[in-house]
Design a protein around this motif. Sequence first.
Motif, short mmCIF file in Angstrom:
data_model
loop_
_atom_site.label_atom_id
_atom_site.label_comp_id
_atom_site.label_asym_id
_atom_site.label_seq_id
_atom_site.Cartn_x
_atom_site.Cartn_y
_atom_site.Cartn_z
N CYS B 224 0.76 -1.16 -0.01
CA CYS B 224 0.20 0.07 0.10
C CYS B 224 0.71 1.13 0.10
CB CYS B 224 -1.03 -0.11 1.09
SG CYS B 224 -0.23 0.73 2.64
N SER B 225 0.28 2.28 -0.05
CA SER B 225 1.07 3.47 -0.25
C SER B 225 1.73 4.17 1.10
CB SER B 225 -0.03 4.67 -0.52
OG SER B 225 -1.14 4.90 0.17
N LYS B 294 -1.91 0.01 -20.63
CA LYS B 294 -2.49 0.38 -19.39
C LYS B 294 -1.82 -0.26 -18.12
CE LYS B 294 -6.19 -2.20 -20.45
NZ LYS B 294 -7.56 -2.91 -20.47
N PHE B 295 -1.87 0.43 -17.07
CA PHE B 295 -1.05 0.01 -16.05
C PHE B 295 -1.63 0.16 -14.64
CE2 PHE B 295 1.17 3.88 -14.85
CZ PHE B 295 0.72 4.37 -15.51
N THR B 296 -1.02 -0.70 -13.72
CA THR B 296 -1.68 0.02 -12.33
C THR B 296 -0.36 0.50 -11.49
OG1 THR B 296 -0.75 -2.39 -11.47
CG2 THR B 296 -2.90 -2.34 -12.20
N SER B 297 -0.69 0.82 -10.28
CA SER B 297 0.15 1.69 -9.69
C SER B 297 1.25 0.83 -8.77
CB SER B 297 -0.29 2.58 -8.67
OG SER B 297 -1.08 3.56 -9.39
N PHE B 298 1.20 -0.58 -9.17
CA PHE B 298 2.03 -1.25 -8.35
C PHE B 298 3.42 -1.36 -9.30
CE2 PHE B 298 -1.81 -3.09 -6.93
CZ PHE B 298 -1.81 -2.82 -5.52
N THR B 511 0.05 1.49 -4.06
CA THR B 511 1.50 1.66 -3.73
C THR B 511 2.06 3.01 -4.11
OG1 THR B 511 1.69 -0.62 -3.75
CG2 THR B 511 3.66 0.47 -3.39
N ASN B 512 2.27 3.14 -5.37
CA ASN B 512 2.92 4.17 -6.05
C ASN B 512 1.94 4.86 -6.63
OD1 ASN B 512 5.00 5.58 -6.34
ND2 ASN B 512 5.94 4.46 -7.91
N THR B 513 0.90 5.25 -6.38
CA THR B 513 -0.11 6.04 -6.93
C THR B 513 0.47 7.69 -7.24
OG1 THR B 513 -2.04 4.87 -6.28
CG2 THR B 513 -2.48 6.96 -7.20
N LEU B 514 0.79 7.95 -5.96
CA LEU B 514 1.45 9.45 -5.77
C LEU B 514 2.65 9.62 -7.06
CD1 LEU B 514 1.36 12.25 -4.47
CD2 LEU B 514 2.91 11.31 -2.78
N GLY B 515 3.42 8.50 -6.69
CA GLY B 515 4.46 8.63 -7.97
C GLY B 515 3.87 8.59 -9.28
N VAL B 516 3.16 7.66 -9.67
CA VAL B 516 2.69 7.69 -10.93
C VAL B 516 1.81 8.98 -11.42
CG1 VAL B 516 0.90 6.64 -12.54
CG2 VAL B 516 2.31 5.26 -11.14
N ALA B 517 1.26 9.46 -10.55
CA ALA B 517 0.33 10.73 -10.83
C ALA B 517 1.26 11.93 -11.12
CB ALA B 517 -0.47 11.03 -9.47
N LEU B 518 2.48 11.93 -10.16
CA LEU B 518 3.33 13.14 -10.54
C LEU B 518 4.24 12.96 -11.63
CD1 LEU B 518 4.69 13.68 -6.76
CD2 LEU B 518 3.12 15.09 -8.20
#
Lengths: 203, 754
Positions: B224-225, B294-298, B511-518
């Motif tokens: 998780c994040s 298409k990808f997930t934030s893992f 997990t890395n939603t913030l990273g992906v979003a940035l």
Amino acid sequence: MNGLEQFKDRNVSQNYYRVKIEPYPKTPWERFKRVVRRSLRLELFVGLKITLMEMLRFKIHTIQYPKEKLPISPRYRAVHKLLRLLESGNERCIGCGLCEKICISNCIRIDTRPDENGRKIPTEYTINFGRCIFCGYCAEVCPELAIVHGQDYEHASEQRAQFALKEDMLTPLDKLKEQKEYPGFGAPTPAADKLIKKTPLAY
Amino acid sequence: MVKFYIDGKEVVANRGETILQVARREGIYIPTMCYLSKVKPIESCRLCVVEVEGVEGFVLSCQTPATPDARITTDSKELYEHRQNIMKLYDVNHPLECGVCDKSGECDLQNKNLEFRVDSQEFSARDQYRPIQDWNYLQYDPSLCILCEKCVHVCNEVIGDDAIEIEYGGYKSRIIPKDAETLDCTWCGECVAVCPVGAFISKDFKYSANAWELDRIPAACAHCSASCHLYYETKHSSIENPEPKIYRVKNEFEFETLCGAGRFGFDFENREAKKDEEAFKRAIEAFKRADTIKFTSFITNEEALLLQKMKERFGYRLVNDEARAYQRFLENFSQYSGKSLYTPSLYDIEDSDFIILMGSFISSDNPAVRYAMTVSQKRHRSEIVNFHPVEDDLLKPVVTKFVKHEVGSEEAALSMLVDILCDEDAKKRAGKEWLESFDIGYLSAESNIGEEEIEDILKRLKMKKRRGAKRFTLILGEDLYTHPRAENLAKLAGLVDRFSEFDVMLIPPKTNTLGVALICDLDEEEGEFSIGYNQKGDFTLSALGDGDLDMPALNQQEGTFTNIDRRVVPTNVALPYEGYVLNDIAKELGVSDKEYTIEYTKELPKEKGYKEIEFDELDNEFLNDGTEKRGYELEIKKVNLSRKNIEPIEELPEFNGTVIYRCEPVLQFSPFTNKAHQLRTKGKLYASETFLNDLGLKEGDKVNIQKDNITISIEVERDGFIASGAYLGRFDKNIDTESLFKDYRFTEVKIQKV
């Protein structure tokens, strides 16, 4: 006299004497003369005399290996054995892993798991005899005297690995009575009983 | 600031710091058995005693703050004897089974016995029959227990489960499940981590390896994040198989806390992967054909950057719905708060005096936030208000006020909060339209949030402020990002952050939603031919081992995550991986010229707050005083404020009939946790008692869940942790939950018993 006198006398030259060596032959003719002289004087049999005499007297000192074997020191460190408890026949090894840790050539490996009674058991135990230096640390560190060095120094096989598995080292159940206690490193000393302090019990 | 002396060394204590805390920070050793940094002093061992000049007798250093100019001695003959006697008492009837004990080699009792040279015993007590207790993932052996109470305190003060207690009975004392026959908790396993002896152990790890044989790999949890710091401990699999295997997970339990998924869900690696050249060629062809990834934030930050580079080169559309929703929310939030990111960290939550939580089922969405809230509540009795349509019993011991609102009425709830938390300026900023649409009577009636409830919150807030409260936090979760009115919600959240004393935290859902979003420039719509990374696509790259080309799982990769604390944390390779990685594809396509993925760590976008630091320069540890030295924190930049007014509040959506929620059960986060051998389970419809009664269902029944033309057949399980509602998880990849929940986390369905 404590037996050390002989080591304290460092004048080692006192019993020396000069060996008389006849000069080496220089020409081929001289060399030929030496061969003839030696052959005719039967010098070979001078050397063989002792051997022949002993043979005729039947006083033979040779150990008749493999019919006869010399007794070896109880502390001799040959291929390892895994012992069992004498009464129950259970394996002594509790799988504590100390031998694995202390092994300086890093050649011991154990797999452990809880058994059906919840006790720790070693499911597999191996020693890589290609790397083992037979130092005896594993036997010394073993708290249960489970891994010990055997006395059996005759091990010939096609592969070293054939001594290395648990079933090769473990005392077979039918030979439990022949299992001998290990007196080498790690075994209790004769005075061990005197060194033990008893823990008080409340009952 | 108090200046005093420990063993002649001049030290300075901050306000409220105890002698032991100062000593630990300064690297001066004082032995302890029961002290645990993250909870209040337990004071059960009395080993931490010290001598203070001019004070009669010994002083407990763990609970005594220093007085100015005190001269403290940590070691003397008397202290040594006192401590030695304590250790002898601990040893009374302690089974001599170090040879097989799992804790041997890292046991506090062993260490202190050697330190105080306990080689004989004068004390004795009658031994008691105390059988070993078997509690699901855990095992408890009372005869090994030294009753230090660390487990009880951590369960109560940090986790918030409050599941165990001490049964007092003199020498018979032991740990028992609180008010229950057997232990039923969230299985975080923190009791195992803090146990100084081998009393609490993990059943899976039991007798499989010794502490000293395991290699420690510092990493970050990939589930998780929160990306908690942890150590994977590895050893060869067996005598036959020299491949390393993860045996267990350990954490720096003095300072941080791990949840059960992190602790028990460690073997999610993609084990069988090999360099399959055919599949790789097909992958390259697919990449040449594709127009969408298409990808997930893992994934790691570096992988995200690689995807972004691919997009820049070939114009792929990057599709990641959950990160896109978060990205949009964050952008809108920034335009109204003036900051590029949210400010609070988990430490700030621990220090908060007033916390409002909205839109997150926190005990399964992000346990670290739950633990931080528990700490704040137990440490300084903070007020915690939770707005949610689903009643979570796990939060009961922590949440001081629960506001249950109708599904979909988050906009009303947040508007009402803006109304009470912000001043007139904020409302002016919100604009006339919003103000006119703010009809508290209507909102209250439709959302089912009583006006008196809001007044009660205001009353509690005022009370806290009178008592000198300093820190206020509003925590928002994924319900809001996926809400149809997310844009307006984000703007309202921005207003709260800017115009009130509340700091707003936006929990990254994965997990890395913030990273992906940035890092990534995400797109909304999918194209015709898609590559799926850990998602189903026309060509699938998968770390789960079920795709067209294998990818490494997150415990087989090195790289960084951007976690909830806005911290870029490094993680290392725990297990070998022999297949292809994303960088290989990027190299083949001519996008990457680097040998290793981590060479991109220093190239992460600086304009988003990342720093130019090499991966190998990143720290990954905790200091003696608990300072977290992991990676670095993202820089928060100033953002130009939007001048647009906030849209008026829309009529609240109506959810009639059967509504189910999308969240994972405790101990699950994703198909990766479900791959771990200890956590593996079949996905079910998890329902509360009331939900089951309303529909006339029993546990174990098979039902059909219908929505539009989608039908899912699934078994029903009763979840004792929720008091109302039902939910479906996404952790079981065999159940197509995605298609039921297109955007919002609640959905209307028809449920029929089969």
